[in-house]
Design an enzyme around this catalytic site. Structure first.
Site, PDB file in Angstrom:
ATOM      1  N   GLU A  10     123.668  65.071  24.731  1.00 52.40           N
ATOM      2  CA  GLU A  10     124.447  64.253  23.798  1.00 52.40           C
ATOM      3  C   GLU A  10     125.944  64.476  24.030  1.00 52.40           C
ATOM      4  OE1 GLU A  10     122.852  65.641  20.055  1.00 52.40           O
ATOM      5  OE2 GLU A  10     120.819  65.181  20.713  1.00 52.40           O
TER       6      GLU A  10
ATOM      7  N   GLU B 230     116.656  65.462  20.727  1.00 54.18           N
ATOM      8  CA  GLU B 230     116.539  66.673  21.531  1.00 54.18           C
ATOM      9  C   GLU B 230     115.178  66.749  22.211  1.00 54.18           C
ATOM     10  OE1 GLU B 230     117.730  66.445  18.473  1.00 54.18           O
ATOM     11  OE2 GLU B 230     119.843  66.951  18.770  1.00 54.18           O
TER      12      GLU B 230
ATOM     13  N   PHE C  29     123.934  72.064  19.791  1.00 51.35           N
ATOM     14  CA  PHE C  29     123.997  73.346  19.078  1.00 51.35           C
ATOM     15  C   PHE C  29     122.586  73.937  19.113  1.00 51.35           C
ATOM     16  CE2 PHE C  29     127.634  71.179  17.297  1.00 51.35           C
ATOM     17  CZ  PHE C  29     128.548  72.180  17.025  1.00 51.35           C
TER      18      PHE C  29
ATOM     19  N   ASP D 152     121.137  75.314  16.885  1.00 50.53           N
ATOM     20  CA  ASP D 152     120.521  74.950  15.610  1.00 50.53           C
ATOM     21  C   ASP D 152     119.743  73.643  15.723  1.00 50.53           C
ATOM     22  OD1 ASP D 152     122.805  76.588  13.656  1.00 50.53           O
ATOM     23  OD2 ASP D 152     123.351  75.966  15.663  1.00 50.53           O
TER      24      ASP D 152
ATOM     25  N   PRO E 170     113.985  70.244  17.192  1.00 55.18           N
ATOM     26  CA  PRO E 170     113.245  69.004  17.467  1.00 55.18           C
ATOM     27  C   PRO E 170     112.694  68.951  18.901  1.00 55.18           C
ATOM     28  CG  PRO E 170     115.315  68.520  16.349  1.00 55.18           C
ATOM     29  CD  PRO E 170     115.361  69.973  16.744  1.00 55.18           C
TER      30      PRO E 170
ATOM     31  N   HIS F 101     125.341  75.349  12.260  1.00 52.49           N
ATOM     32  CA  HIS F 101     126.132  75.424  13.495  1.00 52.49           C
ATOM     33  C   HIS F 101     126.387  76.879  13.861  1.00 52.49           C
ATOM     34  CE1 HIS F 101     127.213  71.498  11.685  1.00 52.49           C
ATOM     35  NE2 HIS F 101     127.213  71.067  12.919  1.00 52.49           N
TER      36      HIS F 101
HETATM   37  C1  TPP Z   1     119.386  67.277  15.267  1.00 56.72           C
HETATM   38  C2  TPP Z   1     120.863  67.129  15.478  1.00 56.72           C
HETATM   39  N1  TPP Z   1     121.311  66.870  16.715  1.00 56.72           N
HETATM   40  C3  TPP Z   1     122.634  66.770  16.959  1.00 56.72           C
HETATM   41  C4  TPP Z   1     123.549  66.918  15.949  1.00 56.72           C
HETATM   42  C5  TPP Z   1     125.066  66.833  16.210  1.00 56.72           C
HETATM   43  N2  TPP Z   1     125.631  65.605  15.646  1.00 56.72           N
HETATM   44  C6  TPP Z   1     126.164  65.569  14.413  1.00 56.72           C
HETATM   45  S1  TPP Z   1     126.630  64.031  13.955  1.00 56.72           S
HETATM   46  C7  TPP Z   1     126.141  63.365  15.431  1.00 56.72           C
HETATM   47  C8  TPP Z   1     126.268  61.886  15.664  1.00 56.72           C
HETATM   48  C9  TPP Z   1     125.475  61.065  14.695  1.00 56.72           C
HETATM   49  O1  TPP Z   1     125.715  59.700  14.908  1.00 56.72           O
HETATM   50  P1  TPP Z   1     125.131  58.596  13.932  1.00 56.72           P
HETATM   51  O2  TPP Z   1     123.696  58.855  13.662  1.00 56.72           O
HETATM   52  O3  TPP Z   1     125.444  57.284  14.519  1.00 56.72           O
HETATM   53  O4  TPP Z   1     125.869  58.798  12.557  1.00 56.72           O
HETATM   54  P2  TPP Z   1     127.420  58.631  12.251  1.00 56.72           P
HETATM   55  O5  TPP Z   1     128.059  59.955  12.498  1.00 56.72           O
HETATM   56  O6  TPP Z   1     127.940  57.568  13.119  1.00 56.72           O
HETATM   57  O7  TPP Z   1     127.502  58.278  10.806  1.00 56.72           O
HETATM   58  C10 TPP Z   1     125.632  64.361  16.262  1.00 56.72           C
HETATM   59  C11 TPP Z   1     125.110  64.131  17.630  1.00 56.72           C
HETATM   60  C12 TPP Z   1     123.029  67.194  14.665  1.00 56.72           C
HETATM   61  N3  TPP Z   1     123.825  67.359  13.603  1.00 56.72           N
HETATM   62  N4  TPP Z   1     121.683  67.297  14.460  1.00 56.72           N
END
Ligand code: TPP
Ligand code: TPP
Ligand code: MG
Ligand code: MG
Lengths: 338, 411, 338, 411
Positions: C29, C60, C83, C85, C89, C129
């Protein structure tokens, strides 16, 4: 009182709780109409209806997640994962959600889900129907981890788990569903009716979570074990003619450290026996704690007998399974130390 | 080896230095789409997953069958909640920049989603939000001081210091706890809704995730279980076009709208102009009524734009044109509702200015009060003992021991 | 040779491998155009193209699964989990698939995936985190588990992992991405340029997997640790004025038992330090093994300093983090024993 | 509390003791559906996900645009592979019942899927099967002795004793290893296909899962990644109506065919009569050509019926009518291809009988030979040392130690 095998005892625990508490529901693959692939939920849908004993899609993560949501909405879900080997797709929901919800919301939200899952080998199940992943869950703060070794405990502990407001992963050693097993696959199967703990009250009773049980008192060495290996250890100690104190851990997390420590302080020696792979298995925590608490009383290093550090191999099942031979060898080793 | 790579890699239409380009966005004219009966068969309304439900037209009129015909008073309240959300966000962002809180996430440009939906739901409906639904708290009237104290992890923090800023929850307000793990709340909402159905209650659940998060397993669990058990739940995908640095094409939005995942499993999908307060409200009402009457779940995709950075840890100028948000074809939700209210004679620039001032004051006052309960640098502080509570319901012996160890160390 | 922080060293390792071996690809990602949320893959997509440094959907499990498939088809994938954390998944694909493929197919199929993931706290990341789940993975037969503590090791170990035909979970303690950290958050940050291991060769070199490193020789006690806690332990031993032998485990699984045992046999005392929660953490395996192998040389119980058995709390970060104070207290405890 | 439950619970149409009822099954007449160009846009062929592609009509003629026009010789080979699969299955089932192997799973009634697809793919295409695709091994010509020795976990076992019976693999034959965990191979196949695309090769991947397994995360990962990267892969859902005891409605098949999940994420979905050898072959050819030419993935749902028990551990009479399979509206794949061949004058009852005899002999001979390499009860046995190999590429020190410990014990 009745004679029950472990399947009947588990079934009875759920029956009692479905009857007493209308918030109790069951969800899992094949648990409803069919009554479960091991028949643990046999007859419960007929009795309580298909809205309380619910067949689920094949999605362990979805089962745990929806159970969490149900729990948040006032139900008390029992989620069945068909084999412990298939709990991993639900791992994130268990570890990141179920275990942490109360903590992260400062007690405002929580979900009293009990996850039941059959574990362990010795049934020719090969690498994906034989695993004992309990150790992994004991590392997760916010979960209770329980594994019974007999019908009486199975029922009493399962009722406690269902009634508990903490989330629980409840492991059922499937090799002893139908009878105690001393580790010798060549012997004829023995039914639970031959065992004192095959006597099970029909109604409601509980066994408190967080307490180990001394299943044999002894003076020469303490064997700390749980699940199927309780029976193997008992047989091994007997064969070896060693006066072992044998403790069934039952509640792996939180752990009844006091009972374990008191025993090892008394005997001065300790062997830990489990079926799960050795490296970083739950035996590691047991050994680490015991050496810390009982160091000055120990007359020999704490031994561990466990599954080899390989997947569970179909053809080598009985070379893999930590049977009496290995327990006896470890016992002699420790007894002869120094 | 990759000379001849044939792999398809999605591309956002414009990168930094390039002109914004939203030609990829398929829209429908406001008012163009019929509003089916809430008992419509999913198979008969599949087109709703690809068309775009819109009510406000370019002249700021509310048009067509999806117009929810809300009272002007209600619209004014909606505007107020959206503005409050935006002003709160802007203030907290500044506060984070000043180092007074550790982290923040704004919902700028997406306020209509939480506010219009929050207003279309009943207070007894249960919300399972993501981290960008602070508007729900505004609608349900949570004291701003409570939100700020959470962000400060101070002595009044509802999370007792255990969570990152913005990871609120509100049991009495029927808003669920936010996890850091994306998407996990989506199938939990379905479970909650299943329980409501089992209990024979007519409360419904609603949950929100982002476009990026639709790729997670939890999205699939949610729509599958919702379909199988016909759970009374509204599943919302807030498609703000970005997931941190990756464009929605990386979640599979390039070929097919996210709303179409609904019909794929047999639940209706509605694709809605997420910056159109009235359209969002109307779609939510439709889905809520359907769910309440036993028609099961609806998947709603809100087409909107993340105007701000992903979070205070992000810098979007690294991956998209700086003026992207201004070029977004669906405009800004606050501006659009304001223009509509002015158009129908129920609002004015002056009242708007005055409202902004008032809300800035409200926010400022809340911030002042919040600081009394402690800040990152100044006490009072939460009692360290709290770290060990709520792991389990009762403190187990090993945590009692660890707590004692910490106490001894701190002496 | 160049001065590199850990991020640059990791980036350099991947750069070297992308350049040397056209089968190496990266998927994760935000790893591509953006260069990763911690910038570990910065510039790599520009250099090697978007077909080799691939932005992924937020899934993931899908990232690990497709990486496995790519590995089976002759590529050598590096999968980034943003992360640690968020690794859960992907747990089923890691445990049931990546780790077991070679075994279950008797060596006919395997997939040389390296999973990189930042772990650990101390960055005000709150409960999702900050986690250190490495212990869980050490219980999974068929995986290598690695965690470096400095830029030089990070690069050499990561190259070894990428080149290894075994699957690896490579944990990156993010608190020390930019500089060593002695556990005191109030001190000004120190850059890696002040540290000997901040000197990193530009080109290709490897550090063998499965070998621990003695980072301080000493005679009074052995401190076994890894990741961020190496630096905390060094500082603590210094402050306490204890002549500690400090071992950086680096390769957690398979484990370099010999180096650990030789040291404890020499010093007669042992403290284990890690950031992960204590109960069933990796320290348990270390303690269990050490007490077994070194029992007759031990002059005091083996101690463990670890994260408390709670989720990582945002506000109590420095009360939670096992800092110098706790290491020193444990050291004195052990030194004073008997 | 559940007096008033409003939860929807899917129900199979008939339970033990009731008459089989397949009125729920939506079909299309043979030949009725147009075969689009392989470059057709997904959006233009969504109907293919709900209609049913069929070639063989009730009079045993091949009709319509999907007729793959295979040589009679090829059809005879297909029939032979299907029959061999069936006879092999029946024999192994009996062998399990005699206690000579520990476990077995038949594919009875579903042979057309593996055989027709195996034949429509190139040998260099990579297969990621489930546990009910033994027909692929027949098509690709694996020695039956190898399969049987795997089931026996004997000294010639390709898995070196490590896997349950039927968990085969064949690296040279491009058939991937079977896991016990459902569905995991689906996104792995997508990854394999992505690598083929990255390398610029035109090999494609194919994978199979059951209807029940579509609820797992891996299904979602597979279709999502396949859509995003336009991976050259054929993703097959073998809808045999049952997942152990649960009817396909519990996976969400009640409201919408599984093929529709494809268009939901922007990849074509084909719903195919899985008992129609010609239809399966044609659909596979279409999808394979599309993938090879860069058109990306196709999701194919094969509508078929699990005639036998789920596995040797299962007893279907507990949850469905005994005569269910006979009432299945789409008949039996072997019978239908046989009838077609007879109809076109390329086969006869006599030749059929003779072929069955021949194949039974082949299977019997293979069984006899397999036993020479060891059985459950009689040696030769695999060397215990093998238990420790292949955990990692090289034997690590701790396993060397454990191996030595076991050796010492065994002495
Ligand atoms: C399981 C998981 N994977 C990765 C992350 C890291 N992360 C936090 S926000 C994000 C992007 C999310 O994008 P979206 O679903 O489009 O929501 P938006 O932030 O645009 O509201 C990522 C990859 C996480 N919090 N949880
Ligand atoms: C992850 C996982 N969960 C549960 C199981 C147990 N299980 C084995 S087969 C099966 C049913 C699968 O049904 P379906 O996908 O329809 O395939 P079919 O057997 O009908 O071919 C189940 C639940 C498993 N093997 N793996
Ligand atoms: Mg987004
Ligand atoms: Mg099926």
């Amino acid at each position: 009182m009745a004679q029950m095998n472990m399947i009947q005892a588990l079934n009875s625990a759920m029956d009692v709780m479905l009857d007493r508490d209308r918030s109790v529901v069951i969800i899992g693959e094949d648990v409803g109409y069919f009554g479960g692939v091991f028949r643990c939920t046999d007859g419960l849908q007929r009795k309580y209806g298909e809205h309380r004993v619910i067949d689920a899609p094949i999605a362990e993560g979805g089962i745990v997640a929806t159970a969490i949501g149900m729990g948040v909405n006032g139900l008390r879900p029992i989620a069945e994962i068909q084999f412990a080997d298939y709990i991993y797709p639900g791992f994130d929901q268990i570890v990141s959600e179920l275990a942490r919800l109360r903590y992260r919301s400062a007690g405002d939200f929580w979900s009293p889900v009990t996850i039941r899952t059959p574990c362990g080998g010795g049934i020719r199940g090969g690498q994906t129907h034989s695993q004992s992943p309990e150790g992994i869950f004991t590392h997760v703060s916010g979960l209770r981890v329980v594994m019974p070794s007999n019908p009486y405990d199975a029922k009493g502990l399962l009722i406690s788990c269902i009634e508990s407001d903490d989330p629980v992963v409840f492991f059922e050693p499937k090799r002893i569903y139908n009878g105690p097993f001393d580790g010798d696959p060549d012997k004829p199967a023995i039914p639970w009716s031959t065992h004192a703990k095959g006597e099970v009250p029909d109604g409601h009773y509980t066994i408190p979570l967080g307490l180990a049980e001394i299943v044999e008192t002894g003076s020469e060495i303490t064997i700390i074990t749980y699940g199927t290996m309780v029976h193997v250890s008992q047989a091994a100690a007997k064969t070896a003619g060693i006066d072992a104190e044998i403790i069934d851990v039952r509640s792996l997390a939180p752990l009844d450290v006091d009972t374990l420590v008191a025993s090892v302080k008394k005997t001065g020696r300790c062997l830990i026996v489990h079926e799960a792979t050795r490296f970083s298995g739950f035996g590691a925590e047991l050994a680490a704690t015991i050496q810390e608490e009982c160091f000055w009383n120990l007359e020999a290093p704490i031994g561990r007998v466990a599954g080899w550090d390989t997947p569970y191999p179909h053809a080598f099942e009985w070379e893999y399974f930590p049977g009496q031979k290995r327990v006896i060898a470890a016992l002699s080793n420790i007894m002869e130390a120094k | 080896m990759t000379r001849g790579s044939r792999l398809h890699i999605p591309h956002p239409p414009a990168r930094p230095g390039e002109e914004p380009d939203f030609s990829y966005l398929e829209t429908s004219p406001a008012g163009a789409i019929a509003r089916p009966d809430i008992n419509a068969k999913t198979a008969d309304i599949e087109h709703l997953a690809v068309e775009l439900i819109r009510v406000l037209d370019d002249d700021h009129n509310a048009v067509g069958p999806w117009d929810p015909r809300l009272d002007p008073g209600e619209l004014q309240i909606g505007l107020r909640h959206m503005l409050l959300t935006r002003i709160f966000d802007a203030r907290m962002q500044r506060i984070q920049r000043q180092g007074k809180i550790t982290f923040y996430m704004q919902s700028t440009g997406e306020e209509a989603v939480s506010v219009a939906q929050g207003m279309a739901l009943r207070p007894s409906d249960m919300c399972f939000p993501s981290y960008r639904n602070q508007g729900l708290y505004m609608v349900r009237g949570r004291n701003l001081v409570d939100l700020m104290c959470q962000c400060l992890s101070n002595t009044r923090d509802m999370c007792k210091g255990r969570q990152l800023p913005i990871m609120y929850h509100w049991a009495e307000g029927n808003i669920f706890s936010i996890s850091g793990n994306l998407g996990t709340q989506f199938p939990q909402a379905v479970g909650w809704a299943m329980a409501a159905a089992i209990k024979g209650e007519d409360h419904i659940a609603a949950s929100w995730i982002g476009d990026g998060t639709t790729a997670e397993a939890d999205f699939h669990y949610a729509i599958t279980f919702a379909s199988v058990y016909r759970a009374p739940v509204i599943l919302n995908v807030v498609n703000n076009q970005w997931a941190i640095s990756t464009f929605q094409g990386f979640a599979g939005g390039e070929k097919r709208p996210f709303a179409a995942r609904g019909p794929g499993v047999g639940i209706p999908g509605l694709r809605v102009d997420g910056n159109d307060f009235l359209a969002v409200h109307a779609a939510t009402q439709w889905a809520a009524e359907r769910a309440r009457r036993g028609g099961g779940a609806t998947l709603i995709e809100h087409v909107t734009y993340r105007q701000a950075a992903h979070s205070t840890s992000d810098d979007p100028s690294r991956y998209r044109p700086k003026n992207d948000a201004a070029a977004w074809p669906l405009g800004d939700p606050v501006e659009r509702l304001k223009d509509h209210l002015i158009k129908i004679g129920e609002w004015s620039e002056d009242r708007h200015e005055a409202l902004i001032k008032e809300l800035e004051h409200v926010v400022q006052a809340a911030w002042k009060e919040s600081n009394k309960y402690g800040t990152l640098t100044e006490g009072p502080w939460l009692d360290n003992d709290l770290m060990f509570d709520d792991v389990l319901k009762e403190l187990p012996p090993h945590l009692e021991k660890q707590r004692a160890e910490l106490r001894a160390l701190e002496e």
